[in-house]
Design a protein around this motif. Structure first.
Motif, PDB file in Angstrom:
ATOM      1  N   ARG A 183     -56.648 -16.442  -2.693  1.00 21.72           N
ATOM      2  CA  ARG A 183     -57.636 -17.128  -1.854  1.00 21.72           C
ATOM      3  C   ARG A 183     -59.025 -17.099  -2.499  1.00 21.72           C
ATOM      4  O   ARG A 183     -59.919 -17.811  -2.077  1.00 21.72           O
ATOM      5  CB  ARG A 183     -57.708 -16.470  -0.460  1.00 21.72           C
ATOM      6  CG  ARG A 183     -56.474 -16.743   0.401  1.00 21.72           C
ATOM      7  CD  ARG A 183     -56.660 -16.271   1.838  1.00 21.72           C
ATOM      8  NE  ARG A 183     -56.703 -14.830   1.939  1.00 21.72           N
ATOM      9  CZ  ARG A 183     -55.907 -14.103   2.733  1.00 21.72           C
ATOM     10  NH1 ARG A 183     -55.027 -14.687   3.508  1.00 21.72           N
ATOM     11  NH2 ARG A 183     -56.001 -12.800   2.770  1.00 21.72           N
TER      12      ARG A 183
ATOM     13  N   THR B  12     -47.526  -6.503   2.235  1.00 21.07           N
ATOM     14  CA  THR B  12     -48.202  -5.273   2.670  1.00 21.07           C
ATOM     15  C   THR B  12     -47.209  -4.196   3.112  1.00 21.07           C
ATOM     16  O   THR B  12     -47.425  -3.007   2.868  1.00 21.07           O
ATOM     17  CB  THR B  12     -49.169  -5.598   3.827  1.00 21.07           C
ATOM     18  OG1 THR B  12     -49.976  -6.693   3.417  1.00 21.07           O
ATOM     19  CG2 THR B  12     -50.085  -4.445   4.149  1.00 21.07           C
TER      20      THR B  12
ATOM     21  N   LEU C 197     -57.408  -2.417   5.005  1.00 23.05           N
ATOM     22  CA  LEU C 197     -57.186  -3.585   4.145  1.00 23.05           C
ATOM     23  C   LEU C 197     -58.534  -3.998   3.564  1.00 23.05           C
ATOM     24  O   LEU C 197     -59.502  -4.217   4.311  1.00 23.05           O
ATOM     25  CB  LEU C 197     -56.541  -4.729   4.926  1.00 23.05           C
ATOM     26  CG  LEU C 197     -55.172  -4.418   5.547  1.00 23.05           C
ATOM     27  CD1 LEU C 197     -54.567  -5.676   6.174  1.00 23.05           C
ATOM     28  CD2 LEU C 197     -54.195  -3.848   4.525  1.00 23.05           C
TER      29      LEU C 197
ATOM     30  N   ASP D  92     -59.822  -6.592   2.305  1.00 21.24           N
ATOM     31  CA  ASP D  92     -60.438  -7.901   2.597  1.00 21.24           C
ATOM     32  C   ASP D  92     -61.363  -7.822   3.801  1.00 21.24           C
ATOM     33  O   ASP D  92     -62.222  -8.686   3.985  1.00 21.24           O
ATOM     34  CB  ASP D  92     -59.359  -8.934   2.969  1.00 21.24           C
ATOM     35  CG  ASP D  92     -58.630  -9.446   1.758  1.00 21.24           C
ATOM     36  OD1 ASP D  92     -58.983  -9.043   0.638  1.00 21.24           O
ATOM     37  OD2 ASP D  92     -57.683 -10.239   1.938  1.00 21.24           O
TER      38      ASP D  92
ATOM     39  N   ARG E 117     -53.829 -17.379  10.476  1.00 19.85           N
ATOM     40  CA  ARG E 117     -54.345 -16.575   9.367  1.00 19.85           C
ATOM     41  C   ARG E 117     -54.108 -15.072   9.620  1.00 19.85           C
ATOM     42  O   ARG E 117     -54.278 -14.246   8.755  1.00 19.85           O
ATOM     43  CB  ARG E 117     -55.844 -16.916   9.202  1.00 19.85           C
ATOM     44  CG  ARG E 117     -56.777 -15.873   8.635  1.00 19.85           C
ATOM     45  CD  ARG E 117     -56.668 -15.817   7.107  1.00 19.85           C
ATOM     46  NE  ARG E 117     -57.542 -14.823   6.531  1.00 19.85           N
ATOM     47  CZ  ARG E 117     -57.232 -13.528   6.393  1.00 19.85           C
ATOM     48  NH1 ARG E 117     -56.091 -13.074   6.818  1.00 19.85           N
ATOM     49  NH2 ARG E 117     -58.073 -12.699   5.821  1.00 19.85           N
ATOM     50  N   TRP E 118     -53.697 -14.719  10.884  1.00 12.43           N
ATOM     51  CA  TRP E 118     -53.692 -13.316  11.292  1.00 12.43           C
ATOM     52  C   TRP E 118     -52.379 -12.854  11.923  1.00 12.43           C
ATOM     53  O   TRP E 118     -51.562 -13.667  12.309  1.00 12.43           O
ATOM     54  CB  TRP E 118     -54.788 -13.086  12.362  1.00 12.43           C
ATOM     55  CG  TRP E 118     -56.103 -13.697  12.070  1.00 12.43           C
ATOM     56  CD1 TRP E 118     -56.545 -14.919  12.487  1.00 12.43           C
ATOM     57  CD2 TRP E 118     -57.163 -13.142  11.275  1.00 12.43           C
ATOM     58  NE1 TRP E 118     -57.814 -15.136  12.033  1.00 12.43           N
ATOM     59  CE2 TRP E 118     -58.222 -14.065  11.289  1.00 12.43           C
ATOM     60  CE3 TRP E 118     -57.311 -11.931  10.593  1.00 12.43           C
ATOM     61  CZ2 TRP E 118     -59.413 -13.835  10.627  1.00 12.43           C
ATOM     62  CZ3 TRP E 118     -58.496 -11.692   9.936  1.00 12.43           C
ATOM     63  CH2 TRP E 118     -59.537 -12.646   9.944  1.00 12.43           C
ATOM     64  N   GLY E 119     -52.276 -11.535  12.093  1.00 16.77           N
ATOM     65  CA  GLY E 119     -51.298 -10.992  13.020  1.00 16.77           C
ATOM     66  C   GLY E 119     -51.917 -11.127  14.396  1.00 16.77           C
ATOM     67  O   GLY E 119     -53.112 -10.888  14.557  1.00 16.77           O
TER      68      GLY E 119
ATOM     69  N   GLU F 247     -46.729 -12.014  13.247  1.00 14.68           N
ATOM     70  CA  GLU F 247     -47.471 -12.282  12.014  1.00 14.68           C
ATOM     71  C   GLU F 247     -47.726 -13.786  11.855  1.00 14.68           C
ATOM     72  O   GLU F 247     -46.792 -14.593  11.891  1.00 14.68           O
ATOM     73  CB  GLU F 247     -46.689 -11.738  10.802  1.00 14.68           C
ATOM     74  CG  GLU F 247     -47.354 -11.941   9.436  1.00 14.68           C
ATOM     75  CD  GLU F 247     -48.669 -11.146   9.246  1.00 14.68           C
ATOM     76  OE1 GLU F 247     -48.991 -10.300  10.077  1.00 14.68           O
ATOM     77  OE2 GLU F 247     -49.355 -11.423   8.252  1.00 14.68           O
ATOM     78  N   LYS F 248     -48.961 -14.139  11.696  1.00 16.17           N
ATOM     79  CA  LYS F 248     -49.399 -15.503  11.409  1.00 16.17           C
ATOM     80  C   LYS F 248     -48.650 -16.590  12.201  1.00 16.17           C
ATOM     81  O   LYS F 248     -47.971 -17.443  11.631  1.00 16.17           O
ATOM     82  CB  LYS F 248     -49.297 -15.758   9.897  1.00 16.17           C
ATOM     83  CG  LYS F 248     -50.151 -14.760   9.093  1.00 16.17           C
ATOM     84  CD  LYS F 248     -50.306 -15.149   7.645  1.00 16.17           C
ATOM     85  CE  LYS F 248     -51.310 -14.289   6.930  1.00 16.17           C
ATOM     86  NZ  LYS F 248     -50.979 -12.902   6.680  1.00 16.17           N
TER      87      LYS F 248
ATOM     88  N   VAL G 130     -55.121  -8.985  14.610  1.00 14.16           N
ATOM     89  CA  VAL G 130     -55.084  -7.694  13.917  1.00 14.16           C
ATOM     90  C   VAL G 130     -56.107  -7.749  12.789  1.00 14.16           C
ATOM     91  O   VAL G 130     -56.066  -8.639  11.945  1.00 14.16           O
ATOM     92  CB  VAL G 130     -53.702  -7.466  13.256  1.00 14.16           C
ATOM     93  CG1 VAL G 130     -53.652  -6.102  12.575  1.00 14.16           C
ATOM     94  CG2 VAL G 130     -52.566  -7.639  14.238  1.00 14.16           C
ATOM     95  N   ILE G 131     -57.037  -6.796  12.783  1.00 15.61           N
ATOM     96  CA  ILE G 131     -57.981  -6.683  11.674  1.00 15.61           C
ATOM     97  C   ILE G 131     -57.570  -5.453  10.864  1.00 15.61           C
ATOM     98  O   ILE G 131     -56.925  -4.544  11.393  1.00 15.61           O
ATOM     99  CB  ILE G 131     -59.434  -6.608  12.211  1.00 15.61           C
ATOM    100  CG1 ILE G 131     -59.761  -7.890  12.993  1.00 15.61           C
ATOM    101  CG2 ILE G 131     -60.455  -6.407  11.102  1.00 15.61           C
ATOM    102  CD1 ILE G 131     -59.648  -9.187  12.208  1.00 15.61           C
TER     103      ILE G 131
ATOM    104  N   HIS H  24     -43.701  -7.761   5.730  1.00 14.36           N
ATOM    105  CA  HIS H  24     -44.957  -7.589   6.461  1.00 14.36           C
ATOM    106  C   HIS H  24     -44.971  -6.295   7.251  1.00 14.36           C
ATOM    107  O   HIS H  24     -44.004  -5.987   7.952  1.00 14.36           O
ATOM    108  CB  HIS H  24     -45.180  -8.760   7.436  1.00 14.36           C
ATOM    109  CG  HIS H  24     -45.384 -10.060   6.750  1.00 14.36           C
ATOM    110  ND1 HIS H  24     -46.556 -10.345   6.065  1.00 14.36           N
ATOM    111  CD2 HIS H  24     -44.577 -11.139   6.593  1.00 14.36           C
ATOM    112  CE1 HIS H  24     -46.455 -11.557   5.540  1.00 14.36           C
ATOM    113  NE2 HIS H  24     -45.264 -12.056   5.837  1.00 14.36           N
TER     114      HIS H  24
ATOM    115  N   THR I 185     -46.680  -5.957   9.823  1.00 12.64           N
ATOM    116  CA  THR I 185     -46.673  -6.429  11.219  1.00 12.64           C
ATOM    117  C   THR I 185     -45.251  -6.476  11.778  1.00 12.64           C
ATOM    118  O   THR I 185     -45.032  -6.140  12.937  1.00 12.64           O
ATOM    119  CB  THR I 185     -47.296  -7.846  11.291  1.00 12.64           C
ATOM    120  OG1 THR I 185     -48.474  -7.847  10.488  1.00 12.64           O
ATOM    121  CG2 THR I 185     -47.637  -8.263  12.692  1.00 12.64           C
TER     122      THR I 185
END
Ligand code: G1P
Length: 271
Positions: free
Chosen positions: A15, A109, A129, A131, A167-169, A189-190, A202-203, A228, A230
């Protein structure tokens, strides 16, 4: 007691291309400091004393960066620059706390976490994480405090725009514990906007029970052919493990996307 943290760093950083074509994204400067140092400072300040980096052969420059103390030492010998002395001491402090494990194939992950199995000593550990930067308030510290009270797994949470849930869990919530914390009844997940049970994402801060390794060992590939974390968390929830979602209070910066990365330097310089 949460004394160990793990940080997955073997991702390809697509990305952030072209910046990551020959360079590790976690070493990219954010307001004059590599992103990974913000993450390290957060977990050291939260009381963690061992940090496990999951890297790959391609990301060995991360190891070099934290093992470059001799270079600093030789510079200091000739020139007693206080700034370099400060950097040298900082690198030494980090080096003592970091262990490296390898994930040479980017399988996701979940697979990265599994690589740390034999190093985890206590029942619970922290995962960050890289990011996801959270500034102004130490999210790891707050989550560790919460863990002391409830003795269960915890994940950081933030509301995101419904349009971006893929883009996220994304969590399903059940019981509210208080205004910032809730029990999670499911996580996906996503998901697509239609599939998403909420817009609570989820962050990248997790306090995980080491029983997750059992689930990860059996974990099949999920979205995008990756393993994942997640999906294993989802399986644990189905098996009656309790996970709390924690709405953190700090300022979130998404350093894993090009727009977010550019903005994060501007935002941090304003703090
Ligand atoms: C990972 C997780 C995702 C989580 C996100 C937070 O995704 O798989 O559930 O919401 O981190 O940043 P990734 O950033 O690796 O795509």
């Amino acid at each position: 007691m949460i004394k160990q943290a793990i940080i997955p760093l073997a991702g390809l950083g697509t990305r952030l291309l072209p910046l990551t074509s020959v360079f590790a994204k976690e070493l990219l400067p954010i307001n004059g400091k590599p992103g990974i140092e913000y993450i390290l400072d957060e977990c050291i300040e939260a009381g963690v004393n061992e940090i496990i980096f999951i890297i790959s052969k391609k990301k060995e420059m991360i190891k070099k960066y934290f093992h470059n103390d001799k270079f600093y030492k030789s510079l200091i010998k000739n020139k007693k620059d206080p700034r370099i002395i400060k950097e040298y001491k900082k690198i030494l402090k980090y080096k003592k706390k970091i262990k490296f494990v390898y994930q040479n194939t980017p399988l996701g992950t979940g697979d990265a976490v599994l690589r740390t199995k034999k190093f985890i000593k206590n029942d619970y550990f922290l995962m960050l994480l890289p990011d996801d930067l959270i500034m102004k308030k130490n999210c790891s510290k707050d989550m560790i405090k919460l863990h002391k009270k409830y003795k269960v797994s915890i994940m950081a949470s933030m509301r995101v725009n419904k349009k971006n849930v893929n883009r996220w869990g994304i969590y399903s919530l059940s019981k509210k514990l208080d205004k910032d914390n809730f029990i999670i009844s499911d996580v996906i997940e996503k998901p697509s906007t239609n599939e998403a049970p909420s817009n609570n994402a989820v962050i990248g801060r997790y306090i995980l029970n080491k029983k997750i390794f059992k689930f990860l060992k059996k974990q099949k590939k999920g979205k995008g052919g990756e393993i994942h974390i997640t999906d294993s968390i989802k399986a644990m929830i189905e098996n009656k493990f309790i996970f709390i979602g924690h709405k953190f209070l700090g300022k979130y910066l998404d350093c894993g996307s090009m727009n977010g990365y550019i903005k994060s330097t501007l935002e941090i310089s304003k703090l």
